[in-house]
Design an enzyme around this catalytic site. Structure first.
Site, PDB file in Angstrom:
ATOM      1  N   SER B  18       9.673 -35.821   5.798  1.00 33.33           N
ATOM      2  CA  SER B  18       8.630 -35.249   6.650  1.00 33.33           C
ATOM      3  C   SER B  18       8.191 -36.351   7.613  1.00 33.33           C
ATOM      4  O   SER B  18       9.031 -37.139   8.060  1.00 33.33           O
ATOM      5  CB  SER B  18       7.497 -34.732   5.760  1.00 33.33           C
ATOM      6  OG  SER B  18       6.596 -33.970   6.516  1.00 33.33           O
ATOM      7  N   HIS B  44      10.976 -31.604   7.759  1.00 36.59           N
ATOM      8  CA  HIS B  44       9.877 -30.860   8.383  1.00 36.59           C
ATOM      9  C   HIS B  44       9.820 -31.242   9.856  1.00 36.59           C
ATOM     10  O   HIS B  44       9.811 -32.418  10.189  1.00 36.59           O
ATOM     11  CB  HIS B  44       8.541 -31.237   7.758  1.00 36.59           C
ATOM     12  CG  HIS B  44       8.458 -30.909   6.313  1.00 36.59           C
ATOM     13  ND1 HIS B  44       7.547 -31.491   5.480  1.00 36.59           N
ATOM     14  CD2 HIS B  44       9.165 -30.041   5.546  1.00 36.59           C
ATOM     15  CE1 HIS B  44       7.688 -31.011   4.251  1.00 36.59           C
ATOM     16  NE2 HIS B  44       8.681 -30.128   4.266  1.00 36.59           N
ATOM     17  N   ASP B 137       5.315 -31.701  -0.613  1.00 37.92           N
ATOM     18  CA  ASP B 137       6.584 -30.978  -0.731  1.00 37.92           C
ATOM     19  C   ASP B 137       7.639 -31.899  -1.346  1.00 37.92           C
ATOM     20  O   ASP B 137       7.663 -33.099  -1.080  1.00 37.92           O
ATOM     21  CB  ASP B 137       7.038 -30.520   0.664  1.00 37.92           C
ATOM     22  CG  ASP B 137       8.080 -29.415   0.605  1.00 37.92           C
ATOM     23  OD1 ASP B 137       8.238 -28.792  -0.467  1.00 37.92           O
ATOM     24  OD2 ASP B 137       8.741 -29.173   1.633  1.00 37.92           O
TER      25      ASP B 137
END
Lengths: 275, 192
Positions: B18, B44, B137
């Site tokens: 991310s 992401h 996540d």
């Protein structure tokens, strides 16, 4: 924390077979990884203590089953999703449809209808809504009830308005709905030409001929043979020189009907039937 | 026919990242050799930047880099990028499938979704690597990988631009290795 392996592959097969024999919904040829994730999700959400109870409830409680279908099928959708796709529809497809005396469009697997409303808005702005019919179908009756209400969360409107502008919309998006509390109720005028009905792409047949069929982000949940079967159904339901629109990551390329279709030049997922 | 020779990859490495992960990926990818594994990247990012990432990585490596397509078979020596705005899942027959269901951990693609679904198919032949990020996540997914006897790696948080994501995983899952970019590259090159 560990949520995997709550419903095993064997248990999933049992459920699929129960559901087919009791309710007639056939999930046999769905992509299993996604289906299993959805099964585990609702199993957890509804806090079943055991698979046996989960199975019993699905088999014996029709009201619960309707919730079940809504939860295991994916009903995430938005207005003017992928604005460049809508821009292409508007600039390249609608001018062709405009030459027809009556425009018939099928939104297959439309869920709660955000795309159907998007289409109605575009047709309205092109002065074509009056002579159009928008067939909106889904296998799931409860999402269609929501479509008929035309009420969507107000919190989404900022995103939809941005999408709308990016797709080439020139009005204030807010002119199409009235806000009340945290909801947005869309103009009833947009609904007048919608024909809403359940239709299951797995088991139901062609029911009309269309100039444009949209089925976006539905085929990704099907295995290859079922994808081909659905595409054959669309092919059968599409006029010659009609248009077929799929989701951003879906493709006609490897299907048996592909040779009859030509993709639009700008690589959006829109194909024209050429023979 | 040529197609008959294609076999699914025996090992896969899934890299989840991310905020701050792109720099690390750009340190890992150029040093990768012809490897006996497929690499899948779940990152992401903004929903529009698909081809940019593929283009960016293509010039950095001899390995094939492409966006993962639904129903595509996963083969060794290829780097697959999860498409923006879809969850990426792995089927039993070692092909990809896509899913546009609700965001998980505010993310689509969600690293957890790909980790969990791959762990069921690949078991001990799966390595999950979690890089820099500001999100939780990936931690649940690493748990699933662990449960299915796969290998879990977190980027050394002290080397991460945003340490939250690898640190969260280290705090919640029995991570096998905590590694720097250089060590991650060596680890992948040595998969047999």
């Amino acid at each position: 924390m560990l949520e995997t392996q709550m419903v095993s592959d064997g248990e999933m097969e049992l459920l699929i077979s129960d559901i087919l024999s009791i309710y007639g919904y056939d999930f046999t040829d769905y992509s299993k990884a996604s289906l299993k994730r959805r099964l585990n999700r609702i199993y957890m959400l509804d806090k079943f203590p055991s698979f046996a109870e989960f199975r019993y409830r699905i088999k014996n409680d029709a009201a619960y089953f309707s919730r079940f279908v809504e939860e295991i099928t994916v009903n995430v959708t938005e207005m003017f999703r992928d604005p460049s796709f809508y821009k292409t529809l508007k600039e390249e497809v609608l001018p062709v449809l405009a030459t027809k005396p009556l425009i018939r469009i099928w939104h297959a697997g439309c869920s709660t209808g955000e795309e159907v409303y998007s289409m109605a808005i575009m047709l309205e702005e092109a002065n074509l809504l009056q002579k159009s019919l928008l067939y909106a179908t889904d296998l799931n009756p409860s999402v269609l009830e929501r479509l008929k209400k035309g009420i969507f969360p107000l919190s989404q409107m900022k995103q939809y308005s941005e999408n709308y502008i990016l797709s080439g919309g020139r009005n204030e998006f807010s002119k199409y709905y009235r806000a009340k509390y945290d909801l947005a109720k869309f103009d009833e005028n947009l609904q007048k030409k919608m024909i809403v009905s359940t239709h299951n792409l797995v088991s139901d047949r062609s029911f009309n001929e269309f100039q444009l069929i949209l089925c976006r982000n539905v085929l990704i949940y099907f295995d290859k043979p079922l994808q081909d079967k659905a595409l054959a159904l669309f092919d059968e339901s599409l006029e010659n020189l009609g248009f077929l629109a799929l989701g951003a990551k879906e493709n006609l390329k490897f299907s048996p009907v592909a040779r009859k279709y030509k993709q639009l030049a700008n690589k959006e997922k829109i194909w024209r039937k050429t023979r | 026919m040529e197609e008959n020779k294609i076999k699914p990859a025996e090992n896969i490495v899934i890299i989840g990242g991310s905020a701050g992960s792109l720099d690390i990926i750009l340190k890992i990818v150029p040093g990768l050799q012809q490897i006996n594994a497929a690499i899948i990247m779940v990152l992401h990012r903004k929903s529009s930047s698909d081809t940019i990432l593929v283009d960016l990585l293509t010039v950095k490596t001899k390995l094939k880099v492409k966006e993962a397509e639904e129903k595509e078979m996963i083969v060794a020596g290829c780097i697959y990028i999860a498409p923006a705005d879809y969850h990426l899942l792995i089927e039993k027959d070692c092909t990809f499938s896509l899913d546009v269901s609700e965001k998980i951990n505010y993310s689509r693609p969600s690293i957890d979704v790909t980790f969990e679904s791959a762990s069921e198919v690949y078991g001990p032949h799966l390595t999950g690597i979690l890089l820099s990020g500001a999100n939780a996540d990936g931690a649940d997914g690493l748990g699933a990988i662990k449960q299915n006897n796969g290998i879990c790696i977190a980027q050394d948080p002290s080397t991460a631009e945003v340490p939250y994501m690898p640190q969260y995983a280290i705090d919640h899952v029995a991570i096998d290795h905590i590694l720097t970019a250089e060590q991650i590259k060596d680890y992948i090159n040595n998969i047999v």
